[in-house]
Design a protein around this motif. Sequence first.
Motif, PDB file in Angstrom:
ATOM      1  N   GLU A  31      31.286  78.296 -26.118  1.00  0.00           N
ATOM      2  CA  GLU A  31      30.785  77.039 -25.570  1.00  0.00           C
ATOM      3  C   GLU A  31      31.902  76.170 -25.018  1.00  0.00           C
ATOM      4  O   GLU A  31      31.727  75.485 -24.021  1.00  0.00           O
ATOM      5  CB  GLU A  31      30.007  76.273 -26.640  1.00  0.00           C
ATOM      6  CG  GLU A  31      28.667  76.888 -26.957  1.00  0.00           C
ATOM      7  CD  GLU A  31      27.973  76.200 -28.121  1.00  0.00           C
ATOM      8  OE1 GLU A  31      28.575  75.282 -28.736  1.00  0.00           O
ATOM      9  OE2 GLU A  31      26.828  76.586 -28.416  1.00  0.00           O
ATOM     10  N   SER A  32      33.052  76.180 -25.645  1.00  0.00           N
ATOM     11  CA  SER A  32      34.152  75.346 -25.168  1.00  0.00           C
ATOM     12  C   SER A  32      34.710  75.866 -23.850  1.00  0.00           C
ATOM     13  O   SER A  32      35.303  75.118 -23.089  1.00  0.00           O
ATOM     14  CB  SER A  32      35.262  75.252 -26.211  1.00  0.00           C
ATOM     15  OG  SER A  32      35.917  76.492 -26.357  1.00  0.00           O
ATOM     16  N   ALA A  33      34.511  77.154 -23.564  1.00  0.00           N
ATOM     17  CA  ALA A  33      35.014  77.741 -22.327  1.00  0.00           C
ATOM     18  C   ALA A  33      34.020  77.587 -21.178  1.00  0.00           C
ATOM     19  O   ALA A  33      34.342  77.874 -20.040  1.00  0.00           O
ATOM     20  CB  ALA A  33      35.333  79.217 -22.540  1.00  0.00           C
ATOM     21  N   TYR A  34      32.822  77.138 -21.459  1.00  0.00           N
ATOM     22  CA  TYR A  34      31.785  77.015 -20.441  1.00  0.00           C
ATOM     23  C   TYR A  34      32.029  75.797 -19.561  1.00  0.00           C
ATOM     24  O   TYR A  34      32.303  74.707 -20.051  1.00  0.00           O
ATOM     25  CB  TYR A  34      30.408  76.913 -21.110  1.00  0.00           C
ATOM     26  CG  TYR A  34      29.284  76.727 -20.130  1.00  0.00           C
ATOM     27  CD1 TYR A  34      28.878  77.774 -19.319  1.00  0.00           C
ATOM     28  CD2 TYR A  34      28.653  75.500 -19.986  1.00  0.00           C
ATOM     29  CE1 TYR A  34      27.851  77.615 -18.404  1.00  0.00           C
ATOM     30  CE2 TYR A  34      27.629  75.326 -19.083  1.00  0.00           C
ATOM     31  CZ  TYR A  34      27.235  76.389 -18.293  1.00  0.00           C
ATOM     32  OH  TYR A  34      26.225  76.227 -17.386  1.00  0.00           O
ATOM     33  N   ASP A  35      31.927  75.990 -18.266  1.00  0.00           N
ATOM     34  CA  ASP A  35      32.077  74.901 -17.307  1.00  0.00           C
ATOM     35  C   ASP A  35      30.755  74.767 -16.566  1.00  0.00           C
ATOM     36  O   ASP A  35      30.334  75.683 -15.866  1.00  0.00           O
ATOM     37  CB  ASP A  35      33.218  75.212 -16.333  1.00  0.00           C
ATOM     38  CG  ASP A  35      33.494  74.077 -15.362  1.00  0.00           C
ATOM     39  OD1 ASP A  35      32.786  73.043 -15.410  1.00  0.00           O
ATOM     40  OD2 ASP A  35      34.414  74.208 -14.552  1.00  0.00           O
ATOM     41  N   ASP A  36      30.083  73.640 -16.711  1.00  0.00           N
ATOM     42  CA  ASP A  36      28.760  73.477 -16.114  1.00  0.00           C
ATOM     43  C   ASP A  36      28.795  73.048 -14.655  1.00  0.00           C
ATOM     44  O   ASP A  36      27.758  72.930 -14.024  1.00  0.00           O
ATOM     45  CB  ASP A  36      27.911  72.514 -16.933  1.00  0.00           C
ATOM     46  CG  ASP A  36      28.502  71.120 -17.017  1.00  0.00           C
ATOM     47  OD1 ASP A  36      29.663  70.942 -16.621  1.00  0.00           O
ATOM     48  OD2 ASP A  36      27.798  70.219 -17.495  1.00  0.00           O
ATOM     49  N   GLU A  37      29.978  72.826 -14.096  1.00  0.00           N
ATOM     50  CA  GLU A  37      30.071  72.472 -12.684  1.00  0.00           C
ATOM     51  C   GLU A  37      30.179  73.752 -11.861  1.00  0.00           C
ATOM     52  O   GLU A  37      31.018  74.606 -12.131  1.00  0.00           O
ATOM     53  CB  GLU A  37      31.303  71.605 -12.427  1.00  0.00           C
ATOM     54  CG  GLU A  37      31.218  70.247 -13.066  1.00  0.00           C
ATOM     55  CD  GLU A  37      32.426  69.393 -12.724  1.00  0.00           C
ATOM     56  OE1 GLU A  37      33.038  69.612 -11.662  1.00  0.00           O
ATOM     57  OE2 GLU A  37      32.746  68.522 -13.535  1.00  0.00           O
ATOM     58  N   THR A  40      32.706  75.455  -5.934  1.00  0.00           N
ATOM     59  CA  THR A  40      32.389  75.103  -4.548  1.00  0.00           C
ATOM     60  C   THR A  40      32.803  76.243  -3.623  1.00  0.00           C
ATOM     61  O   THR A  40      33.650  77.063  -3.968  1.00  0.00           O
ATOM     62  CB  THR A  40      33.124  73.821  -4.129  1.00  0.00           C
ATOM     63  OG1 THR A  40      34.528  74.094  -4.109  1.00  0.00           O
ATOM     64  CG2 THR A  40      32.810  72.667  -5.061  1.00  0.00           C
ATOM     65  N   PRO A  41      32.220  76.296  -2.432  1.00  0.00           N
ATOM     66  CA  PRO A  41      32.633  77.308  -1.454  1.00  0.00           C
ATOM     67  C   PRO A  41      34.131  77.235  -1.133  1.00  0.00           C
ATOM     68  O   PRO A  41      34.781  78.252  -0.942  1.00  0.00           O
ATOM     69  CB  PRO A  41      31.790  76.983  -0.213  1.00  0.00           C
ATOM     70  CG  PRO A  41      30.578  76.286  -0.757  1.00  0.00           C
ATOM     71  CD  PRO A  41      31.070  75.514  -1.950  1.00  0.00           C
ATOM     72  N   GLU A  42      34.682  76.023  -1.118  1.00  0.00           N
ATOM     73  CA  GLU A  42      36.111  75.858  -0.848  1.00  0.00           C
ATOM     74  C   GLU A  42      36.946  76.481  -1.963  1.00  0.00           C
ATOM     75  O   GLU A  42      37.988  77.097  -1.709  1.00  0.00           O
ATOM     76  CB  GLU A  42      36.463  74.379  -0.701  1.00  0.00           C
ATOM     77  CG  GLU A  42      35.870  73.711   0.524  1.00  0.00           C
ATOM     78  CD  GLU A  42      34.426  73.250   0.316  1.00  0.00           C
ATOM     79  OE1 GLU A  42      33.934  73.258  -0.830  1.00  0.00           O
ATOM     80  OE2 GLU A  42      33.790  72.889   1.319  1.00  0.00           O
ATOM     81  N   GLU A  43      36.501  76.311  -3.212  1.00  0.00           N
ATOM     82  CA  GLU A  43      37.223  76.906  -4.340  1.00  0.00           C
ATOM     83  C   GLU A  43      37.147  78.423  -4.306  1.00  0.00           C
ATOM     84  O   GLU A  43      38.142  79.102  -4.582  1.00  0.00           O
ATOM     85  CB  GLU A  43      36.661  76.374  -5.665  1.00  0.00           C
ATOM     86  CG  GLU A  43      36.964  74.906  -5.888  1.00  0.00           C
ATOM     87  CD  GLU A  43      36.210  74.310  -7.057  1.00  0.00           C
ATOM     88  OE1 GLU A  43      36.795  73.447  -7.730  1.00  0.00           O
ATOM     89  OE2 GLU A  43      35.048  74.694  -7.308  1.00  0.00           O
ATOM     90  N   ILE A  44      35.993  78.961  -3.935  1.00  0.00           N
ATOM     91  CA  ILE A  44      35.848  80.412  -3.820  1.00  0.00           C
ATOM     92  C   ILE A  44      36.791  80.943  -2.747  1.00  0.00           C
ATOM     93  O   ILE A  44      37.466  81.954  -2.947  1.00  0.00           O
ATOM     94  CB  ILE A  44      34.382  80.794  -3.523  1.00  0.00           C
ATOM     95  CG1 ILE A  44      33.511  80.477  -4.742  1.00  0.00           C
ATOM     96  CG2 ILE A  44      34.271  82.271  -3.133  1.00  0.00           C
ATOM     97  CD1 ILE A  44      32.029  80.619  -4.503  1.00  0.00           C
ATOM     98  N   THR A  45      36.869  80.251  -1.617  1.00  0.00           N
ATOM     99  CA  THR A  45      37.772  80.656  -0.538  1.00  0.00           C
ATOM    100  C   THR A  45      39.222  80.629  -1.013  1.00  0.00           C
ATOM    101  O   THR A  45      39.988  81.565  -0.748  1.00  0.00           O
ATOM    102  CB  THR A  45      37.594  79.740   0.689  1.00  0.00           C
ATOM    103  OG1 THR A  45      36.241  79.842   1.143  1.00  0.00           O
ATOM    104  CG2 THR A  45      38.540  80.123   1.808  1.00  0.00           C
ATOM    105  N   ALA A  46      39.603  79.582  -1.729  1.00  0.00           N
ATOM    106  CA  ALA A  46      40.976  79.475  -2.229  1.00  0.00           C
ATOM    107  C   ALA A  46      41.296  80.589  -3.218  1.00  0.00           C
ATOM    108  O   ALA A  46      42.393  81.162  -3.190  1.00  0.00           O
ATOM    109  CB  ALA A  46      41.191  78.106  -2.877  1.00  0.00           C
ATOM    110  N   ILE A  47      40.351  80.918  -4.084  1.00  0.00           N
ATOM    111  CA  ILE A  47      40.546  82.011  -5.036  1.00  0.00           C
ATOM    112  C   ILE A  47      40.717  83.336  -4.297  1.00  0.00           C
ATOM    113  O   ILE A  47      41.624  84.127  -4.602  1.00  0.00           O
ATOM    114  CB  ILE A  47      39.371  82.085  -6.031  1.00  0.00           C
ATOM    115  CG1 ILE A  47      39.389  80.859  -6.949  1.00  0.00           C
ATOM    116  CG2 ILE A  47      39.408  83.382  -6.847  1.00  0.00           C
ATOM    117  CD1 ILE A  47      38.122  80.672  -7.774  1.00  0.00           C
TER     118      ILE A  47
END
Length: 80
Positions: A31-37, A40-47
């Motif tokens: 649960e502490s590792a879960y990120d509910d946000e 974004t498409p920009e973050e996917i592109t950066a990754i």
Amino acid sequence: MKYIGGYKSASRRHETFPTRDDDNVIRRLAESAYDDEPITPEEITAIEEGIADIKAGRVRSLPDVMKDLGDDKIIKSRTS
């Protein structure tokens, strides 16, 4: 005996805690590792760009970057 947080003393470091609730520990970690946000498409592109850079060998070591920044003495003191 149930372990309830804090630091174990050196003499008890390897002691087994048979009634510890391992499922509860695992659940809390998950649960502490879960990120509910959502990502974004920009973050996917950066990754994806970062992964492509790594695969293409476009990487630099931390000591090289630190040297460029003038902080290489810090790295040398920690590795000596």
